[in-house]
Scaffold this active site. Structure first.
Site, short mmCIF file in Angstrom:
data_model
loop_
_atom_site.label_atom_id
_atom_site.label_comp_id
_atom_site.label_asym_id
_atom_site.label_seq_id
_atom_site.Cartn_x
_atom_site.Cartn_y
_atom_site.Cartn_z
N ASP A 157 -24.60 39.76 6.93
CA ASP A 157 -25.12 38.39 6.97
C ASP A 157 -24.51 37.48 8.03
OD1 ASP A 157 -26.10 39.62 4.72
OD2 ASP A 157 -25.63 38.00 3.35
N GLU A 381 -16.05 44.85 -3.27
CA GLU A 381 -17.15 44.81 -2.30
C GLU A 381 -16.67 45.18 -0.90
OE1 GLU A 381 -20.66 41.57 -1.09
OE2 GLU A 381 -18.95 40.96 -2.33
#
Length: 418
Positions: A157, A381
Site C-alpha cells: 500500500d 503480519e
C-alpha cells in the site's frame, strides 16, 4: 502447543466458513491475495477446504473478469472504507480495484499436493482464472508492464515506489472519517493521514466514474507501472499454462500474455538504479526506489547479475529477511508497513523463485531467517528486519499459511544448508 499446531489453529480461528479473514479486528473481510495464501496453508491439512477458499474468492469475480481486492461478505460497520464508500453495486459488495494475482500460482501449488483429488476442483476455477488474467492483460497491461490505479491494488500500500504518483493526488477535499486500522495497531506502523486522504480521494474518483476501468486508467489521479504485480502476473501466467495443459486446454492465448509481459520487462528496468523500478505512467518519471517489488523478479525468473548484487547489498544490511525498502535509502522506515519491514509472505514468494532457479543457498537463508522471526515472536503480519520487532496484526492468516507450507517446513535442513 508447537508452531505447526498454532498455525493450523490460526487458520481455523480465522475461518468464516468458505473464506478466511486475514486476522480478526483489523481486517474483518475477505482479502484477495490473503485468501489465496490461506488456501495454500489450508491445503496442508484440509484439501477440500482449500479449494472452497478459491471458489469463494472467484465467486465474486466481476463480469469484466476482475477479481476485487475486498469482498464484504458480512456487515462490519466499524470498518473504513466499507462497502458504502466503495459503492460498486456488486452482490456481495466488493471494492472496485483488484490485488496481486497470486491465485493461479498458489492454485498450482495446491493442485500439486494431490493432483488426483484436486483435478476436478482445479478444473472448475480454471476458466475464471483465465478470465481474470485476460482482464489484467487487456485493462492493466496496456502500457506494457502491469499498471495499478490505486496503491492498494499493489498489495504494498504505502511503499516508497508510489510516492511520486501519490504526490499528484489531491486529498484535500475528502470528508472527515475514522480509521479503524490505527485503533488496532500502533499508528507509527501504518500509513499516515495524508496518505490515507489521497487513498480515499482515489476511491471517490472510482465511484464518480462508475468504476469504469477504461476511464480510470485514462483519466484517474494515479496510474503507475508496478514491478511487483508485473512479476507476480508473469509467474501466474506461466503457472496457469501448466494448469491448462493438465486439463488439455488450448493455452496459446495465455502463453501470448506471458510472452508479451516478459518482453515488456526492459520498460521497467532502471539502469541507474541497477534494478526494476516503478514508473509514473502519467509523467514518465521513475520512482528511483529499490524494494521488494523489484526483488519479486526472482519469482518470475527475471533476475540478473546486477539485481543479484543489489539484492545481497540490501539483504546484508539487515538481519531478518528481505526488507520492503532499501535500508540505505532515506525513506527507509523499519516498522512502517511497506516502507522497510520484512514480510514473511513476500519472502515466501521470492523463495519460490529462488528455489525454482536452483538458488538453494539463498532460498535456505531466506527460509531460516523468516522461520526465526516466527519462532521468536509468533505469527505477526510483518517484522522489523533489523531487530525482529513484531509489527502489524497478530495471529495472521498468511503468516501461518507460509509457516505450514514453507518457513517451518523441513526446518532443520534449512538451517543446515544456511
Amino acid at each position: 502447543m508447537d508452531l505447526n499446531e498454532q498455525a493450523r489453529q490460526i487458520l481455523r480461528q480465522n475461518d468464516k466458513g468458505g473464506y478466511t479473514l486475514p486476522t480478526h479486528g483489523l481486517y474483518p473481510y475477505q482479502w484477495n491475495w490473503d485468501s489465496a495464501f490461506a488456501a495454500w496453508g489450508l491445503a496442508t491439512f484440509d484439501l477440500a477446504r482449500a479449494w472452497d477458499e478459491f471458489d469463494t474468492l472467484m465467486a465474486s469475480q466481476w463480469d469484466t473478469g476482475m477479481v476485487p481486492h475486498i469482498i464484504f461478505h458480512a456487515p462490519d460497520p466499524g470498518y473504513f472504507p466499507g462497502p458504502d464508500v466503495w459503492s460498486t453495486g456488486q452482490n456481495p459488495e466488493t471494492s472496485g480495484i483488484s490485488q496481486p494475482p497470486v491465485a493461479a500460482t498458489l492454485a498450482r501449488l495446491v493442485w500439486e499436493m494431490d493432483k488426483a483429488q484436486s483435478h476436478e476442483r482445479m478444473a472448475e476455477i480454471f476458466p475464471k482464472l483465465v478470465k481474470w488474467h485476460r482482464w489484467w492483460h487487456e485493462v492493466r497491461c496496456t502500457h506494457g508492464a502491469a499498471a495499478i490505479t490505486h496503491p492498494w491494488e499493489s498489495g504494498r500500500d504505502n511503499c516508497p515506489d508510489w510516492d511520486i504518483g501519490m504526490a499528484g493526488v489531491d486529498g484535500s477535499g475528502v470528508a472527515p472519517y475514522t480509521r479503524r486500522d490505527i485503533g488496532h495497531v500502533d499508528p507509527s506502523m501504518r500509513p499516515s493521514k495524508a496518505e490515507y486522504d489521497r487513498y480515499i480521494a482515489m476511491v471517490q474518483f472510482g465511484v464518480e466514474a462508475g468504476w469504469d476501468q477504461d476511464r480510470i486508467v485514462a483519466d484517474g489521479p494515479f496510474l503507475m507501472a508496478d514491478p511487483g504485480i508485473t512479476f507476480i502476473l508473469l509467474r501466474a501466467h506461466e503457472d496457469l499454462v501448466v494448469l491448462g495443459q493438465a486439463l488439455n486446454e488450448d493455452v496459446s492465448e495465455i502463453e501470448g500474455w506471458a510472452r508479451a509481459l516478459r518482453n515488456a520487462l526492459p520498460l521497467i528496468w532502471n539502469a541507474d538504479l541497477k534494478g526494476y523500478d516503478a514508473k509514473n505512467l502519467r509523467t514518465g518519471e521513475v520512482a528511483g526506489v529499490l524494494g521488494s517489488g523489484a526483488f519479486l523478479a526472482y519469482l518470475a525468473d527475471a533476475g540478473n547479475p546486477e539485481l543479484d548484487e543489489q539484492l545481497l547489498r540490501v539483504w546484508d544490511a539487515v538481519s531478518y529477511g528481505i526488507p520492503s525498502a532499501d535500508p540505505q535509502a532515506e525513506i527507509f522506515d523499519p516498522r512502517r508497513y511497506w516502507r522497510g519491514p520484512t514480510w514473511p509472505v513476500v519472502n515466501a514468494l521470492m523463495a519460490l523463485g529462488l528455489r525454482d532457479s536452483g538458488r538453494d543457498d539463498l532460498e535456505a537463508r531466506l527460509r531460516a531467517e523468516t522461520a526465526e522471526l516466527i519462532q521468536k515472536h509468533g505469527f505477526f503480519e510483518y517484522f522489523d528486519p533489523i531487530d525482529a520487532t513484531p509489527c502489524g496484526g497478530s495471529n495472521f492468516t498468511w503468516t501461518a499459511a507460509i509457516w505450514l507450507t514453507w518457513a517451518g517446513h523441513d526446518l532443520e535442513q534449512a538451517r543446515g544448508a544456511a
